[in-house]
Write an enzyme that holds these catalytic residues in place. Structure first.
Site, mmCIF file in Angstrom:
data_model
loop_
_atom_site.group_PDB
_atom_site.id
_atom_site.type_symbol
_atom_site.label_atom_id
_atom_site.label_comp_id
_atom_site.label_asym_id
_atom_site.label_seq_id
_atom_site.Cartn_x
_atom_site.Cartn_y
_atom_site.Cartn_z
ATOM 1 N N ARG A 71 18.665 -120.068 -47.462
ATOM 2 C CA ARG A 71 17.645 -120.724 -48.267
ATOM 3 C C ARG A 71 16.512 -119.799 -48.720
ATOM 4 N NH1 ARG A 71 16.043 -126.371 -45.457
ATOM 5 N NH2 ARG A 71 14.913 -126.567 -47.411
ATOM 6 N N TYR A 105 13.862 -134.649 -69.162
ATOM 7 C CA TYR A 105 13.253 -134.342 -70.453
ATOM 8 C C TYR A 105 13.514 -132.896 -70.894
ATOM 9 C CZ TYR A 105 10.631 -138.603 -69.445
ATOM 10 O OH TYR A 105 10.285 -139.887 -69.141
ATOM 11 N N HIS A 157 25.373 -127.063 -53.705
ATOM 12 C CA HIS A 157 24.104 -127.022 -52.965
ATOM 13 C C HIS A 157 23.762 -128.418 -52.443
ATOM 14 C CE1 HIS A 157 20.579 -124.644 -51.905
ATOM 15 N NE2 HIS A 157 19.793 -125.640 -52.287
#
Length: 833
Positions: A42, A133, A88
């Site tokens: 990570r 968006y 993931h």
């Protein structure tokens, strides 16, 4: 010890199995597993491709989805869903945050995601829009990271559920870790790596390829320091050297700022680049807090003029009376305009976190790239060998086409045909099958020629690849050549300036407030005002001023006032600090850096500024001359609490044509009229009067005549009289007229209120003087645009005629200032060019 298990009695058919576990051992083992997961999966980047697992998975998934630079953008939500569903297994916010950062040009030196939409702002005050968006695709630079990934260049491993595979590392055609940097917090460790310039890093990597024993000093000749995406300055390089040597160090980043005239009356600090990771909102908030707490003085206003077209632009307006340099030094000291960046180069090497210096980082990348090119070469050679094997079999079939057809027609099935072809022509099973699968239309003579050509090309390529694989020197040369091609196409100029010293001592020496020092206030013929930063920086006698001319100069102090004298007899007070300052000690070639008079005085229709006056009570005072021939010396008892006041009471229809601050009563007062009469007499012949007085008769005018110029001349200096003649019936500015330069000493002094002597003889078509001037030599003239004009070099007779000009003269001037008088030359000096 603790016991773990159910305390309820088990059912009769249930065999009890209680395991005793040591809590400390359990916690230690669980925490180590968690720490390893965070470190490896990570938080820390791989030193080879410079990517964390989530970043690598995003780029790999986008490449698999075909989101390349030549394709259209797609919704980021699609990418996040693809990455989360296949590779993931974490929250969508973590994936989207990583994706957003890779699209921000102020966070990445080379953005890897081409974003479309709102991806946030510098400093993080403006959050990015939701993933539903925004849209994205891979950038051109990101394609370099995934280039040749399908050529067995890197190892793949199963994903979290074993149904997909993902690359352990990307091929990375450029040193991404050094170029884009990295930051992350793991368990018990963290990483914070600064971005660098692509061209510099590749140059260092290529040097290391050619010289494996290169030292850190040699590599730092190519990589002198970080190159931050937001530009700015790096002050002090000792911390950078420590970081490059040991993997840890600190340096200070500073905003890029310059001092400008933000208004004609005030200076300001314009900030165009901020330290890495600092946004304008943070700087603005800190400045406001300091100003409100009265811990930062000298700032009158702050504006954020940042936009997408011009980029970052913070305008900090400085109060009059404060040194902009001193205010800037305080801003660096007290605000985020100067920040500390701590380098901690921690990255994964062979799955283990290591702290790496510059040479180690380059070496890990170079070794990785050599391995990638070697595996790619092996893959390409293997592919070409397989193809050559098929081409050779097909050529055998073409050479024996009739027999091949007969064998195929005589076979019971394809399996028998394949076996007979293998036996008769000694073909491999793959070659025999390829011959059976080849359409008859490809077995023409033309295809045979093409196959022979392809065979030769494949043989050549296999030999070249074999040579690369068998020679470490050639392999390194290929890697170096490919890196050079990347640098040539994608490198950009350095954005961050490196400074060896911070210059804090020099900044501390700059006082915050402007001292009240002597200076000169200047006015030019084109209506510009300025001040000097010294008491006497004017040009030496005979120096050239290429543009504009000075028409007035008065001594003052930096924190004092001067007066603008208008044609209506008013004096308007102006603070000297409001005037733009010219460079200290330099001869002003023009007042191009000055401010227009309209910024300081609200003039009425037809009213003009005719001179400057000092407001001090010292000296012989101000002398005025009017159009109707009135002269007045004003007693310097000006009111201290008024911004404007009258200095003469004018008669109806009269106006002031000249105002001059007298330096001595030994100077002459000079009138020149439009009918070419000049009168000179000593200033001591005029008694000073109060501000309300109307003056006394200065020159006797003939019928219809008027005064066109009034001033003062030092009779002890070599001086000139310039007159320009023309026609009274011509429109103003439409004729050049005739110009004459005469020696001032040729004009005899006379008494006050007399008629004077003739200064110009009119030629045919001339009946009036359009302009006149008297003052020290050499003479300078300019047009209405401030451009220099050539005027006669020879002196004319006192009452002689002038020489024709091709361009109208707008103003005439000379070397104004307290210079010592030079010796009179045999011939007059040429005019300024």
């Amino acid at each position: 010890m603790a016991r773990r298990g159910s305390t309820a009695p088990p059912p009769p058919d249930f065999e009890e199995n209680i395991v005793d576990v040591d809590v400390s051992e359990e916690m230690r083992g669980s925490f180590l597993e968690y720490a390893y997961s965070v470190i490896y999966s990570r938080a820390l980047p791989d030193a080879r491709d410079g990517l964390k697992p989530v970043q690598r998975r995003i780029l790999y998934s986008m490449n698999e989805m075909g989101l390349r630079p030549d394709r259209g953008h797609v919704k980021c939500a699609r990418v996040v869903g693809e990455v989360m569903g296949k590779l993931h297994p974490h929250g969508d916010s973590a994936i989207y945050d990583a994706m957003v950062r890779m699209a921000q040009p102020w966070a990445m030196r080379m953005p890897l995601v081409d974003g479309h939409g709102n991806f946030g702002s510098l400093g993080g005050d403006d959050l990015p829009a939701a993933m539903r968006y925004t849209e994205a695709r891979l950038s051109r630079e990101a394609m370099l990271l995934v280039e040749s990934i399908d050529e067995d260049t890197v190892d793949f491993r199963p994903n979290y559920d074993g149904q997909e595979t993902e690359p352990e590392v990307l091929p990375a055609a450029f040193p991404n870790l050094l170029v884009n940097g990295a930051s992350g917090i793991a368990v018990g460790m963290a990483t914070n790596m600064a971005p660098h310039n692509l061209g510099e890093v590749i140059a260092a990597a290529r040097h290391l390829l050619e010289h494996p024993e290169a030292t850190l000093e040699e590599l730092m000749q190519f990589v002198p320091g970080p190159d931050l995406p937001t530009g700015g300055l790096i002050v002090g390089l000792d911390g950078i050297r420590d970081a490059y040597a040991k993997g840890r160090g600190t340096f200070r980043t500073r905003a890029t700022a310059r001092i400008e005239n933000v208004t004609p009356r005030r200076k300001g600090i314009v900030v165009t680049e901020l330290p890495y990771g600092v946004g304008p909102e943070r700087v603005i908030a800190k400045i406001k807090d300091l100003v409100n707490a009265k811990k930062l003085a000298g700032i009158s206003d702050l504006k954020d003029l940042t936009d997408r077209s011009t980029g970052l632009r913070l305008v900090i307006e400085v109060k009059n009376g404060f040194n902009p340099e001193g205010v800037l030094a305080e801003l660096y000291r007290l605000t985020p305009m100067e920040e500390t960046f701590g380098i901690n180069n921690v990255a994964l090497v062979d799955g283990q976190p290591r702290t790496l210096g510059l040479r180690d980082l380059l070496q890990v990348y170079v070794d990785h790239r050599i391995d990638v090119v070697r595996r790619r070469s092996e893959f390409r050679r293997r592919k070409r060998q397989d193809r050559l094997h098929l081409v050779e079999g097909l050529l055998v079939a073409l050479l024996n086409i009739d027999e091949v057809i007969q064998i195929i027609r005589g076979s019971d099935d394809s399996a028998q045909a394949k076996q007979r072809l293998m036996q008769v022509f000694e073909l491999s099973e793959i070659q025999a099958q390829y011959i059976l699968d080849t359409p008859l239309r490809r077995l023409t003579r033309f295809d045979r020629l093409e196959l022979e050509k392809e065979s030769e090309q494949l043989t050549k390529e296999i030999a070249e690849l074999t040579a690369i694989l068998e020679s470490d020197k050639k392999l390194r040369r290929v890697v170096s050549r490919e890196l050079a091609a990347v640098a040539k196409q994608y490198s950009t100029p350095r954005r961050t300036v490196l400074l060896e010293s911070s210059g804090q001592a020099a900044a501390a020496a700059v006082p915050l407030e402007v001292a009240d020092e002597p200076c000169l206030v200047l006015m030019s013929a084109t209506g510009l005002l300025a001040r000097t930063t010294g008491a006497d920086p004017l040009p030496a006698e005979g120096a050239r001023i290429p543009h504009d001319v000075l028409t007035a100069v008065v001594p003052a102090t930096t924190r004092g006032d001067v007066g603008l004298v208008t044609s209506a007899g008013r004096m308007i007070k102006v603070e000297v600090l409001d005037l733009p300052a010219l460079p200290s000690g330099a001869a002003p070639p023009s007042l191009a850096g000055g401010a227009p008079i309209s910024e300081y005085a609200a003039l009425q229709d037809g009213e003009t500024v005719v001179g400057l006056g000092a407001l001090s009570a010292d000296g012989p005072g101000l002398a005025l001359g009017t159009e109707q021939g009135v002269v007045k010396r004003v007693v310097p008892d000006y009111p201290a609490n008024r911004d404007e006041f009258e200095v003469i009471t004018l008669k109806e229809g009269d106006r002031v044509v000249g105002a001059v601050q007298l330096l001595s009563e030994d100077h002459d007062l000079v009138f020149i009229t439009d009918d070419a009469q000049l009168l000179r007499y000593g200033a001591a012949n005029v008694r000073p009067q109060g501000r309300a007085a109307g003056g006394v008769a200065g020159i006797k005018l003939s019928a219809g005549a008027r005064v066109i110029w009034f001033g003062a001349v030092d009779p002890s200096r070599e001086s000139r009289v310039v007159t320009v003649s023309g026609s009274s019936s011509a429109l103003p500015g439409t004729q050049s007229g005739g110009i004459k330069v005469a020696d001032y000493a040729d004009f005899p002094p006379k008494g006050r209120a007399t008629g004077g002597v003739r200064s110009h003889r009119f030629l045919k078509g001339e009946d009036v003087l359009l302009m006149a001037w008297a003052g020290p030599a050499p003479v300078r003239a300019c047009s209405s645009t401030g451009q220099p004009l050539e005027i006669p070099a020879t002196l004319g007779r006192r009452d002689g005629s002038g020489e024709r000009l091709t361009t109208p003269v707008a103003a005439v001037g000379g070397p104004i200032g307290p210079q010592s008088p030079p010796a009179r030359p045999a011939e007059p000096e040429s005019p300024a060019q």
